[in-house]
Scaffold this active site. Structure first.
Site, PDB file in Angstrom:
ATOM      1  N   HIS A 180      14.201   0.464  -0.678  1.00  0.00           N
ATOM      2  CA  HIS A 180      13.942  -0.824  -1.618  1.00  0.00           C
ATOM      3  C   HIS A 180      13.369  -0.209  -3.010  1.00  0.00           C
ATOM      4  O   HIS A 180      13.015   0.911  -2.947  1.00  0.00           O
ATOM      5  CB  HIS A 180      12.727  -1.607  -0.830  1.00  0.00           C
TER       6      HIS A 180
ATOM      7  N   GLU B 285       9.860  -1.102   8.230  1.00  0.00           N
ATOM      8  CA  GLU B 285       9.465   0.241   7.933  1.00  0.00           C
ATOM      9  C   GLU B 285       8.383   0.422   9.164  1.00  0.00           C
ATOM     10  O   GLU B 285       8.125  -0.183   9.977  1.00  0.00           O
ATOM     11  CB  GLU B 285       8.399  -0.009   6.502  1.00  0.00           C
TER      12      GLU B 285
END
Length: 196
Positions: free
Chosen positions: A9, A78
């Site tokens: 990201h 994550e």
């Protein structure tokens, strides 16, 4: 052959402050939006099926890179940094050193109430087994911890020392997924391109 290209990201405010984000749902910063708005995936990723972690920063990244209707993939979320979430690397370093002294380092380093890289690999194995049947190219927008865990899975890196490959974070990292779900590194650091 199934190929999974992983992209990290874009930048968030916590990235700029050096804070561990983990599962905190921090959006992209204005700088992160501007940077990604000027980039596009490499042409070789055309026609891919796009996936994104459930967190806003990955879904925003996929949208900015032109990932058409990226499907949310929970297995790409994550690492759960537990009690260390929101802390800076400077604060975490001595805590991690204490855990390492007790034999919990590398793949087994886990913060209190969090995940280890080995735990993340278990998730990735499930994802790879699911994708292996497709025989297609997939792009997964995810997180640094997930990409490092996949690199370890693909290369045998024990995460005790430096990685076998220096990873660029404005790039796609290509992994081959065998029919049995096994993973190998095809090519790291396929750089995102500037829009013309």
């Amino acid at each position: 052959m199934t190929i999974l290209a992983l992209i990290r990201h874009g930048a968030t405010a916590w990235n700029g402050e050096g804070r561990i984000q983990g599962r905190a749902d921090i959006p992209l910063s204005p700088e992160g939006v501007a940077e990604l708005g000027a980039l596009r995936p490499p042409a070789e990723l055309g026609g891919a099926i796009w996936l994104a972690s459930p967190l806003a920063r990955t879904r925003q990244t996929a949208a900015l890179l032109g990932g058409p209707g990226a499907a949310v993939e929970p297995l790409l979320i994550e690492t759960d940094w537990g009690a260390w979430e929101g802390l800076t690397s400077a604060v975490i370093a001595p805590l991690a050193a204490r855990l390492a002294a007790r034999g919990r380092s590398g793949l087994d380093l886990a913060p209190p109430h969090g995940e280890s890289p080995r735990d993340v690999q278990q998730r990735l194995r499930r994802l790879c087994a699911d994708l292996a049947r497709s025989g297609r190219l997939h792009v997964g927008v995810t997180h640094k911890g997930v990409i490092r865990a996949m690199l370890s899975l693909a290369t045998g890196w024990d995460m005790e020392d430096k990685p076998p490959v220096k990873l660029a974070w404005r790039a796609a990292h290509l992994f081959a997924i065998a029919p049995d779900g096994g993973v190998s590194l095809i090519r790291p650091n396929v750089m995102l391109e500037r829009r013309t």
